[in-house]
Enzyme design. Structure first.
Site, PDB file in Angstrom:
ATOM      1  N   LYS A   1      48.182  31.021-111.118  1.00  0.00           N
ATOM      2  CA  LYS A   1      49.202  32.224-110.883  1.00  0.00           C
ATOM      3  C   LYS A   1      50.038  32.611-112.271  1.00  0.00           C
ATOM      4  O   LYS A   1      49.989  33.622-112.600  1.00  0.00           O
ATOM      5  CB  LYS A   1      49.913  32.040-109.519  1.00  0.00           C
ATOM      6  CG  LYS A   1      49.367  32.146-108.314  1.00  0.00           C
ATOM      7  CD  LYS A   1      50.272  31.759-107.111  1.00  0.00           C
ATOM      8  CE  LYS A   1      49.572  32.051-105.948  1.00  0.00           C
ATOM      9  NZ  LYS A   1      50.683  31.818-104.727  1.00  0.00           N
TER      10      LYS A   1
ATOM     11  N   ARG B   1      41.757  31.723-103.623  1.00  0.00           N
ATOM     12  CA  ARG B   1      41.781  30.153-103.867  1.00  0.00           C
ATOM     13  C   ARG B   1      42.307  29.824-105.303  1.00  0.00           C
ATOM     14  O   ARG B   1      41.881  28.976-105.949  1.00  0.00           O
ATOM     15  CB  ARG B   1      40.350  30.102-103.955  1.00  0.00           C
ATOM     16  CG  ARG B   1      39.605  30.113-102.579  1.00  0.00           C
ATOM     17  CD  ARG B   1      40.174  29.060-101.611  1.00  0.00           C
ATOM     18  NE  ARG B   1      39.161  28.714-100.384  1.00  0.00           N
ATOM     19  CZ  ARG B   1      39.391  28.258 -99.200  1.00  0.00           C
ATOM     20  NH1 ARG B   1      40.680  28.095 -99.222  1.00  0.00           N
ATOM     21  NH2 ARG B   1      38.802  28.050 -98.133  1.00  0.00           N
TER      22      ARG B   1
ATOM     23  N   ASP C   1      52.391  37.286-104.195  1.00  0.00           N
ATOM     24  CA  ASP C   1      51.728  36.364-103.267  1.00  0.00           C
ATOM     25  C   ASP C   1      51.507  37.066-101.650  1.00  0.00           C
ATOM     26  O   ASP C   1      51.927  38.269-101.577  1.00  0.00           O
ATOM     27  CB  ASP C   1      52.575  35.399-102.935  1.00  0.00           C
ATOM     28  CG  ASP C   1      52.185  34.072-101.849  1.00  0.00           C
ATOM     29  OD1 ASP C   1      51.134  33.691-102.091  1.00  0.00           O
ATOM     30  OD2 ASP C   1      53.198  33.689-101.024  1.00  0.00           O
ATOM     31  N   LYS C   2      50.480  36.249-101.057  1.00  0.00           N
ATOM     32  CA  LYS C   2      50.196  37.093 -99.764  1.00  0.00           C
ATOM     33  C   LYS C   2      50.939  36.439 -98.525  1.00  0.00           C
ATOM     34  O   LYS C   2      51.904  37.214 -98.139  1.00  0.00           O
ATOM     35  CB  LYS C   2      48.679  36.722 -99.411  1.00  0.00           C
ATOM     36  CG  LYS C   2      48.362  37.256 -98.231  1.00  0.00           C
ATOM     37  CD  LYS C   2      46.824  37.143 -97.836  1.00  0.00           C
ATOM     38  CE  LYS C   2      46.865  35.610 -97.250  1.00  0.00           C
ATOM     39  NZ  LYS C   2      47.365  35.579 -95.866  1.00  0.00           N
ATOM     40  N   THR C   3      50.897  35.245 -98.490  1.00  0.00           N
ATOM     41  CA  THR C   3      51.622  34.479 -97.214  1.00  0.00           C
ATOM     42  C   THR C   3      53.029  34.314 -97.492  1.00  0.00           C
ATOM     43  O   THR C   3      53.608  33.797 -98.360  1.00  0.00           O
ATOM     44  CB  THR C   3      50.987  33.146 -97.085  1.00  0.00           C
ATOM     45  OG1 THR C   3      49.615  33.050 -96.905  1.00  0.00           O
ATOM     46  CG2 THR C   3      51.604  32.523 -95.557  1.00  0.00           C
TER      47      THR C   3
ATOM     48  N   ASP D   1      44.109  31.541-100.234  1.00  0.00           N
ATOM     49  CA  ASP D   1      43.457  31.690 -99.079  1.00  0.00           C
ATOM     50  C   ASP D   1      41.762  31.867 -99.273  1.00  0.00           C
ATOM     51  O   ASP D   1      41.509  32.002-100.711  1.00  0.00           O
ATOM     52  CB  ASP D   1      43.805  32.972 -98.103  1.00  0.00           C
ATOM     53  CG  ASP D   1      45.393  32.717 -97.336  1.00  0.00           C
ATOM     54  OD1 ASP D   1      45.413  31.509 -97.276  1.00  0.00           O
ATOM     55  OD2 ASP D   1      45.831  33.760 -97.020  1.00  0.00           O
TER      56      ASP D   1
ATOM     57  N   ASP E   1      57.418  33.878-102.038  1.00  0.00           N
ATOM     58  CA  ASP E   1      58.542  33.449-101.175  1.00  0.00           C
ATOM     59  C   ASP E   1      58.524  31.858-101.132  1.00  0.00           C
ATOM     60  O   ASP E   1      59.391  31.219-100.689  1.00  0.00           O
ATOM     61  CB  ASP E   1      58.059  33.990-100.008  1.00  0.00           C
ATOM     62  CG  ASP E   1      56.863  33.428 -99.241  1.00  0.00           C
ATOM     63  OD1 ASP E   1      55.976  33.094 -99.865  1.00  0.00           O
ATOM     64  OD2 ASP E   1      56.947  32.959 -98.029  1.00  0.00           O
TER      65      ASP E   1
END
Length: 1101
Positions: free
Chosen positions: A823, A817, A374-376, A732, A843
């Site tokens: 995922k 997106r 994941d990114k955020t 995102d 997270d």
């Protein structure tokens, strides 16, 4: 009355006054829970039943029973039972201890106190203190502040004048921020005297009115609820499916090799059976040692060989390593201990360390080929700072906010001077009430779910008269119990990490474990927080808090929030109380959130909406002034959004809509029907929300910056050098994802970034790139970026193979997106189709599916609660810890366990082959030249500890070398160090060493008159030296512990064997091992045989 409970005024009557045996709710399941499996009476049979689910146990017990049959027994029947009984006894002790801990936890929970309504009590005290297990469906339960909810309750009353109950769900999902539960069923039940009168109007109740079992009431003096589900029917218990079991890749390979050992054993037994048949056939007369039955008859050679087949199985049974599975578990415990105590994986900021939540798959950390991140909150800090905004098509850059960003001051926003001047002008103008700049910041302050509290009020700890004991949840009880049992169990104690909140103040934990104090319910609701001090915000996401703090900076301060109103102080100092008519919460389908309020000055119905740009732009309608102006504002805002995204900012659109009274009344009727619906409620709620969110007016957009975590670029670079492909899956915008991709070195400046729109064309382009002679033998420099809509098409069954072929040819993949479901589908597709080891790291709650699908799931305890951590196999606090966890501990765990398993197979095969070679010289009669007790001791004591120590402590390469040369990690990928080739090489080595170990003593004593045990003793001693020195060659790093265990094993062998030879005269009749070793140690031939056998056997090594 107004939905409050009245005090009883008459005598006891109705069902509440009946005894327990006559109450109508006695047919519902009780609230008592039972998570333990066993009872004292049935523990032994039930545990045996559980253990016999393992085929290995059935196999060894079957052989032990077979040894009781006289015609096939190989040695004393009682002796054959010892190994399997020891293993099963130890397993039963472990299972019994774990079940006893669960029983104690259940007992503590079931006997926790709670308040249940009773009509037998007096007017002043009509709630009786009962135990949780006494709660039944239909009871009215009162929960006071800081108490844990005993069952799933429908909220009927709270002490808060605004009908709000604040709860904390950390026991369920790890989130420590407060959540609101609203009393929206005012007409569901009306209480008058002692009779319930149901209203004819039907009302639906959703999660917003439920207090789930395990939640804790906070900052609300008390709440009263109606029990709708109890015990094992509550949501928390239904979701508690027990620990997920994942089988490691190495364990699956181990089972295959056990099957090969069974096949090898069958062949050896078949050879022994045929050999015995041929030996009997070639006898000219009946020898005296063949004893006939009671009738004087001897079995035929064919029948004797049939019996001998089973005798050989009993004799050679240790070829199947009975203690291997227990040894593997012990090794994994040791490996986890070293992971937990690694100082480099400790985070000083949060005072937390890595958590190992899965015991089974530590070795899989050394075989990872694909990482899905994941990114955020995973690559970034998830600590949001308001950086830029666009209002009515004009950009306000807020350049000074970089200072706050660099100094980790998320709550401080330095205002833009031009924007301050514009707001000042708007405030002075006559139309300031409906000015778009004012509306923009009102939307930031109102359109959220942020809870307001005082900066001086904390969830303090005070003693409670109701509680005589701590109200820990089961996990906490187990942790406390585990800590008290000693340092060994402390390995498994995973400390609970409180997820960070945007609130500046946290709970203070008192060492004495006393209960928190109830705060004035006005603190978080009706009373404006600014009245006596500064405000503090608790938000479910850092994004919302950043926007609220930004509005506060410009004078629009959120002061109080209730289900029915929001109080905002505007720059002029005036406090406006907006009546909240409805809140349309954010969901993953709409990608937006709306709040419908009544303006306190104009009386207009105003809908404030915020959401993703692609979800908002298509809903725009009538502008402030003319279509041309609105079109220009939308175009300028979109341009600013694209610029923000390219700078790596998280973007949101802010809109407004004036709802007419007629439209509102029409919509309200549909909304009420949706709220009252029982079937299809979610769909109707969604439809009513979409119905209102049309013809929106663009106000502006925001850009929030999320700091990249420390050492993320270095970590990703090292992982890629280790041969691991890294995919980033984020929700995102493509521009934001691309910017973060370059910042974390997932993408490099020289990369050819391919954005997929037409799959076939892109695949053909990539193929041509690879076929170009100039690109042969060069590093792949193609990266793939794909959005959610295209990914949904690419995941269709007919396109999956082409998508994977394209992805395999790319160095890195960036999916933007994407939804949580997408995922998990991507991870599952790569795992199943490419047959590779996958790792997912995230997270938040939206990463749970991905974490559970991957071979190894890693949760990061960050700003979004603990749901990802609770669903993971391992938990870390920073993404950079992934580097050492994989490259060092992953490599060590895989290498150690792989080499230990190979050694275990070798050790058993080498020893059992000694017995097999002897059969060629004893007529394949199933005789052993080693005393049976010493054979059992050999595997159980003399050679059991060294391989376990080897699996826990060996280091083939130092940690510094593994961190400095990530390419070393590649040795574990694919089939790894434990594969078909290494297994059979070790088995061939075992056959060779057993031949040497057998025939050197045989040739030395050939022609002599030594007895069978005199021949077997040097053979047994030589095999011990060979097996231990073989391990000594395999050990790469010697420590004091290695020397102690290796020398201790040799010393133990001689001590036990000397004592056994001196004491045991007739332990195994008719054989007599008395004083055998003592006589051997006085003979120089014994030492010569041991030295020659050991050197020749280990010479190839």
């Amino acid at each position: 009355k107004n939905h409050d409970l009245e005090e009883p005024s008459g005598p006891p009557e109705g069902c509440c006054g009946l005894g327990k045996s006559k109450q109508p709710n006695r047919f519902f399941k009780p609230n008592a829970i039972k998570t333990n499996k066993y009872t004292p009476l049935f523990f032994i049979p039930m545990n045996l039943y559980e253990q016999f689910h393992r085929l290995a146990n059935v196999y060894f017990v079957g052989l032990a029973i077979l040894n009781f049959i006289p015609v096939v027994n190989a040695f004393q029947p009682e002796v054959a039972l010892i190994p399997i009984c020891v293993i099963m006894f130890l397993t039963a002790l472990k299972d019994g201890w774990e079940d006893f801990r669960r029983y104690q936890s259940d007992k503590k929970l079931n006997n926790m106190p709670c308040l249940i309504y009773s009509r037998y009590l007096t007017r002043s005290l009509f709630y009786d203190v009962e135990r949780w297990k006494d709660v039944r469906v239909g009871d009215f339960v009162k929960v006071v502040c800081n108490e844990t909810v005993p069952a799933d309750l429908l909220l009927l009353h709270t002490s808060d004048p605004n009908n709000v109950c604040h709860i904390e769900t950390s026991n369920l999902d790890g989130e420590t921020n407060l959540k609101q539960r609203n009393l929206n069923v005012k007409r569901f039940l009306t209480f008058s005297r002692n009779r319930e009168k149901p209203d004819k109007e039907k009302t639906g109740a959703g999660i917003e009115s439920l207090l789930l079992r395990g939640c804790t009431v906070r900052n609300t003096e008390h709440a009263i609820g109606f029990v709708v589900y109890a015990g094992h029917e509550t949501k928390s218990m239904l979701n508690n499916n027990g620990p997920r079991y994942k089988r490691s890749k190495l364990e699956r390979r181990l089972n295959v090799d056990v099957f090969f050992c069974v096949l090898l054993l069958f062949i050896m037994c078949l050879i022994g059976s045929l050999g015995h048949y041929l030996w009997l056939k070639n006898l000219s007369d009946v020898p005296s040692f063949l004893v006939s039955d009671s009738k004087g008859h001897l079995d035929s050679p064919s029948l004797s060989s049939f019996y001998m087949f089973f005798t050989m199985i009993i004799l050679l049974q240790i070829l199947i390593p009975i203690s291997l599975y227990v040894s593997v578990e012990l090794v994994k415990i040791g490996q986890i201990f070293f992971i937990l105590t690694d100082v480099d994986l400790y985070d000083e900021e949060t005072d937390s360390r890595v958590q190992c939540r899965s015991l089974n798959i530590t070795e899989d950390l050394g075989q990872i080929e694909y990482i899905f991140s994941d990114k955020t909150g995973t690559l970034t800090e998830n600590k949001m700072v308001f950086r830029r905004c666009s209002i009515m098509g004009k950009d306000y850059p807020h350049k000074e906010n970089v200072i706050a960003f660099l100094h980790h001051q998320e709550t401080q926003v330095i205002p833009d001077e031009k924007l301050l001047q514009q707001i000042s002008r708007s405030e002075r103008s006559s139309s300031g009430i409906s000015d778009p700049y004012m509306d923009f910041f009102l939307a930031l302050a109102i359109c959220n779910s942020v809870v307001v509290s005082m900066a001086t009020t904390q969830r303090q700890r005070v003693s409670s008269p109701l509680h005589s004991q701590k109200t820990n949840n089961p996990l906490e009880s187990l942790s406390v119990l585990a800590k008290r049992t000693g340092s060994f169990w402390k390995v498994f104690d995973s400390p609970k990490q409180n997820g960070s909140s945007t609130s500046a103040h946290k709970r203070s934990d008192d060492a004495n474990g006393v209960q928190p104090r109830a705060l004035d319910p006005m603190t978080l609701s009706a009373r404006p927080a600014a009245a006596s001090g500064d405000v503090c915000y608790e938000a479910e996401s850092p994004d919302e808090a950043a926007l609220v703090y930004a509005a506060k900076t410009y004078g629009f301060t959120l002061l109080a929030r209730t289900p029915n109103s929001v109080t905002v102080r505007v720059p002029s100092g005036e406090e406006l109380v907006f009546e909240v008519l409805d809140t349309l919460a954010f969901d993953s389908n709409r990608k937006r959130m709306s709040v419908l309020v009544r303006h306190p000055i104009t009386g207009e119905y105003v809908l404030y909406t915020k959401g993703a740009d692609y979800a908002i732009m298509e809903l725009l309608g009538t502008p402030y002034a003319g279509d041309g102006q609105q079109k220009k504002i939308a175009a300028d805002t979109q341009y600013h959004l694209d610029c923000y995204a390219k700078d790596g900012l998280r973007t949101l659109c802010i809109t407004k809509k004036i709802v007419s009274s007629r439209e509102y009344q029409s919509w309200l009727a549909d909304r009420k029907k949706a709220l009252a619906a029982i079937d299809g409620r979610e769909e109707l709620m969604m439809a009513s929300a979409v119905q209102l969110e049309t013809e929106l007016t663009m106000l502006g957009a925001t850009g929030i910056e999320d700091r990249l975590q420390e050492s993320v670029p270095d970590t990703i670079t090292a992982l890629r050098e280790a041969g691991i492909k890294v995919w980033v899956l984020t929700g995102d915008k493509p521009e934001t994802a691309l910017n973060i991709g370059y910042a974390c070195r997932l993408l490099e400046e020289g990369d050819l970034v391919t954005c997929v729109s037409i799959l076939d064309c892109t695949l053909e382009e990539v193929r041509r790139y690879h076929e170009d002679p100039r690109n042969v033998d060069t590093t792949q420099k193609i990266s793939l970026m794909i959005d959610g809509d295209t990914l949904a098409i690419a995941l269709s069954p007919d396109l999956q193979d082409r998508f994977l072929e394209l992805a395999k040819r790319c160095r890195s993949v960036l999916c933007c997106r994407v939804t949580p479901l997408q995922k998990s589908r991507v991870v599952k597709l790569v795992r199943d189709k490419l047959k590779v080891m996958t790792l997912a790291v995230g997270d938040g709650a939206n990463d749970v599916n991905m974490i559970q699908v991957a071979d190894v799931g890693i949760g990061i305890s960050g700003q979004e609660g603990m749901q990802a951590v609770m669903a993971s196999d391992f938990a870390i606090t920073r993404f950079k810890h992934l580097k050492k966890l994989l490259l060092v501990h992953g490599h060590w765990c895989h290498t150690r366990l792989a080499n230990m398993i190979i050694y275990f197979f070798y050790k058993n095969a080498a020893y059992v082959n000694l017995l097999f070679w002897y059969q060629f010289y004893c007529g394949f009669s199933g005789t052993a030249m080693i005393d049976y007790w010493l054979m059992i001791f050999f595997n159980l004591f003399f050679t059991s500890t060294p391989p376990i120590m080897f699996g826990i402590m060996d280091k083939d390469v130092s940690a510094e070398m593994l961190m400095g040369v990530p390419e070393l990690y590649r040795t574990g990928q694919g089939s790894g160090e434990y594969n078909f080739r290494t297994f059979w090489i070790s088995m061939l080595d075992a056959f060779y060493q057993s031949l040497v170990c057998f025939f050197v003593p045989y040739l030395a004593y050939q022609g002599s008159d030594v007895d069978i045990f005199t021949f077997g003793t040097p053979l047994n001693t030589s095999s011990l030296f060979i097996i231990l020195l073989h391990l000594g060659i395999e050990i790469k790093s010697w420590t004091v512990v290695h020397w102690i265990i290796m020398l201790g094993s040799v010393a133990l062998y001689f001590i036990v064997t000397l004592a056994y030879s001196a004491i045991c005269v007739t332990c195994n009749p008719p054989s007599n091992p008395y004083w055998i070793l003592q006589n051997q140690m006085a003979d120089p031939m014994f030492y010569l045989i041991c030295i020659i056998s050991t050197v020749v056997a280990l010479l190839p090594r």
